[in-house]
Design an enzyme around this catalytic site. Sequence first.
Site, PDB file in Angstrom:
ATOM      1  N   SER A 151     -27.920  20.185   4.548  1.00 54.58           N
ATOM      2  CA  SER A 151     -28.478  21.625   4.952  1.00 54.58           C
ATOM      3  C   SER A 151     -27.350  22.593   4.362  1.00 54.58           C
ATOM      4  CB  SER A 151     -28.826  21.695   6.360  1.00 54.58           C
ATOM      5  OG  SER A 151     -29.032  23.121   6.581  1.00 54.58           O
ATOM      6  N   TYR A 164     -27.865  21.510  14.982  1.00 51.63           N
ATOM      7  CA  TYR A 164     -28.184  21.085  13.708  1.00 51.63           C
ATOM      8  C   TYR A 164     -27.289  21.123  12.511  1.00 51.63           C
ATOM      9  CZ  TYR A 164     -31.261  20.864   9.574  1.00 51.63           C
ATOM     10  OH  TYR A 164     -31.919  20.609   8.352  1.00 51.63           O
TER      11      TYR A 164
END
Length: 259
Positions: A151, A164
């Site tokens: 990500s 995350y």
Amino acid sequence: MSAQEYLSELFSLEGRVAVVTGGSSGIGKAIATALARAGARVVVVARGREALAATVDELAAHGCEAAWVSADLSSRVGIRTAAAAAVEPFGEPDILVNSAGINLRPPMGEIDEDVWDQTMTVNLEAPFLLGQRFGPGMAARGFGRIIHVTSQQAHRAFVQSGAYGVSKGALESLARSQAEAWSPQGVTANTLVPGFVMTPLNERLASDPEKVAALAERTLIGRNGLAEDFAGAAVFLASRASAYVTGQAVFVDGGLSVR
């Protein structure tokens, strides 16, 4: 040698076996489809049986060989069970793609141990344990490809990165460690770094049209990503063509990361 033969020598995955976690939706499904259509026999691992069966049916309609494993990667037992089941259809994999992930992102001050543990188990511990299960075998056979989907939050903090972002940053470090360990034996380990992609994982953010538009404006191409944008990069990283590419973060983000 014809052009077709040359391209096949570089990129064909004929004779390879791939395991793709999170392969029944979003980026994972696009990668599973690309690998299968490039010739690999693909085992798709996810939770939902209906989506898994539909994905494998779609691949079969394209003449691909595919199977599915329903598994819960939120515990060590579930991860190990998934690994054991994944080798049953076609044998030990040559390619491991870790695309399964969860996106729990409360404000930093509200992250509790449960959110932290869930996030780290699915997003980081599952790729680690699957790598430990399959990586040494790849090295012993002299060929392997490990691909993690990470990500932007592995590199920069925005839209409440929280646990995350930490898990994805650690996943990129894991890829480098795997590359260091096994690349001398022909096993590469790399990550694909998406920008904002319209997938179920980003459903919450996708529901805000203004944020979606703002993210598209930040790219150099002028649009947000689609799952199918990852097909070419995935086939490249899974194929012989990427033999000298390892330990790298490959950004597939429309230029979002450079603006």
